[in-house]
Each structure stands twice: as C-alpha cells, then as structure tokens.
Design an enzyme around this catalytic site. Structure first.
Site, short mmCIF file in Angstrom:
data_model
loop_
_atom_site.label_atom_id
_atom_site.label_comp_id
_atom_site.label_asym_id
_atom_site.label_seq_id
_atom_site.Cartn_x
_atom_site.Cartn_y
_atom_site.Cartn_z
N ARG A 1 0.80 -1.22 0.00
CA ARG A 1 0.00 0.00 0.00
C ARG A 1 0.83 1.27 0.00
O ARG A 1 0.43 2.29 -0.57
CB ARG A 1 -0.92 0.03 1.23
CG ARG A 1 -1.92 -1.09 1.31
CD ARG A 1 -2.70 -0.99 2.62
NE ARG A 1 -3.42 -2.20 2.91
CZ ARG A 1 -4.69 -2.42 2.55
NH1 ARG A 1 -5.36 -1.50 1.91
NH2 ARG A 1 -5.28 -3.55 2.86
N CYS B 1 -27.48 -8.65 -1.84
CA CYS B 1 -28.41 -8.95 -0.75
C CYS B 1 -27.71 -9.51 0.47
O CYS B 1 -28.35 -9.94 1.43
CB CYS B 1 -29.47 -9.95 -1.24
SG CYS B 1 -28.76 -11.52 -1.80
#
Length: 208
Positions: free
Chosen positions: A73, A139
C-alpha cells in the site's frame, strides 16, 4: 501498523536459525508497509526500515542473506480510486452501486475508512459535513461498510462519490458475485489524483 511487528518476525527467524543451524539464502520480511487513511496515520517508513535494519543486524550471520520485501500500500495505494453512484439515501445510510464484493472489500471486513469526496455536475454543495455508512448492491449482510465516510450533508440519489487510496487491493478483491460488477477502468492524466499527502510539503491531509 507498528514497526516492532517486523522485529518480532525477524526474532522468530533468529530462533529458527539457531535451532536448525540452517542459514537462509533469502529472507522475505514481508509487508506491505502501510499508508495513510482518514482515521489511520502510520509512522514514517524510516521508522520501519530502522527497526528492520537493527533486527537484521542482531542475527549476527557471517553470510548475510538477501533481504526482500513487499512494499504494498505504501507505494501503490494512491494509484487508484473507485467512483460509485448513490442509488438510495436513508438518513445517514447511503446505498451505492459497489461494495464489499466489488472493489470495496477492505471497507467492509477490516473497516478501512477511505478518503471520500462528492462529484457533482455543478450544483451547490453543502458546507455542512455528515458521517455516512454505505451499503452495497447485493443482498448479503456482509455488503456493509461502516465508515464513517465524511460527505456533504445534502448528498442525494444520483450523486457520484470518489473513494481514494484503492490502488493496492481494489481490483484484486473484486468478484462477480450476484452479477454486480464493473469492468470499466480509466486512466486519468489531466486531474490531480486523490491523495492523503500534500505533495508540496510531504505532509498528510484529509480529503472530504
């Protein structure tokens, strides 16, 4: 997040060498070194490197192994952003068209708070900022991003949001779960990249 994590790992290597009498040709000290997020400011890279250097010297090996690492990162986070659309707003909850099964996995499971800013077509943006949490398009109950993501209070359905610092794992973690995914990737050259660093002073700052 703390440099001492690396010295602990290298001490384990020292123990293994002592026990097995085997000196490795290569030691991978791992990574990836952290980057800045709105709620997370790591120590400077110099602090990590100094801790690693001191710990490696304590191995006291005649033949020094090759040392490799995975910067992660710290180098690439700034190289990518994700643009999402607000499909629905319910008070301080925003339902967006990407989520933890897409490029925002880290926003859900480890709850990384990405820098965020609204993208509009010129309408007036409220100066009042509000904390929002996000819900993705699937969902699944895991498709939830707690945040808080700080955005203008008058954000509404149809607005777009840029989420920065996604260059490290955004594309890597995305799936095609439930058919909700995007293959639209653009290289942007004419706009300043969303960053947590002030390039002029090399100091961190927050983008809202």
């Amino acid at each position: 997040m703390h440099p001492i994590s690396y010295s602990k790992g290298i001490n384990e290597i020292k123990y293994i060498i002592k026990k097995t009498k085997i000196v490795p040709d290569v030691i991978n000290i791992g990574g990836g070194f952290p980057t800045i997020y709105p709620d997370l400011v790591p120590q400077s890279l110099d602090s990590y490197f100094e801790e690693i250097k001191n710990s490696l010297n304590k191995l006291k090996l005649e033949k020094k192994p090759e040392i490799i690492c995975e910067p992660g990162r710290a180098i690439v986070a700034e190289s990518g952003s994700t643009i999402v659309r607000v499909n629905l707003r319910k008070k301080q909850k925003l339902y967006i068209n990407d989520g933890t099964y897409g490029t925002l996995f880290d926003a859900g499971v480890p709850n990384i708070v990405y820098p965020s800013r609204i993208i509009t077509s010129g309408r007036i943006i409220s100066k009042k900022l509000t904390s929002f949490d996000f819900y993705g398009p699937t969902c699944d109950s895991m498709d939830y991003m707690k945040g808080p993501f700080i955005l203008p209070n008058n954000i509404k359905e149809g607005d777009y949001i840029e989420l920065g610092q996604l260059g490290a794992y955004g594309l890597t973690f995305r799936t095609q779960f439930n058919g909700y995914y995007s293959d639209s990737i653009y290289e942007v050259c004419d706009d300043p990249i969303m960053t947590m660093y002030d390039k002029e002073t090399n100091k961190e700052f927050l983008v809202a």
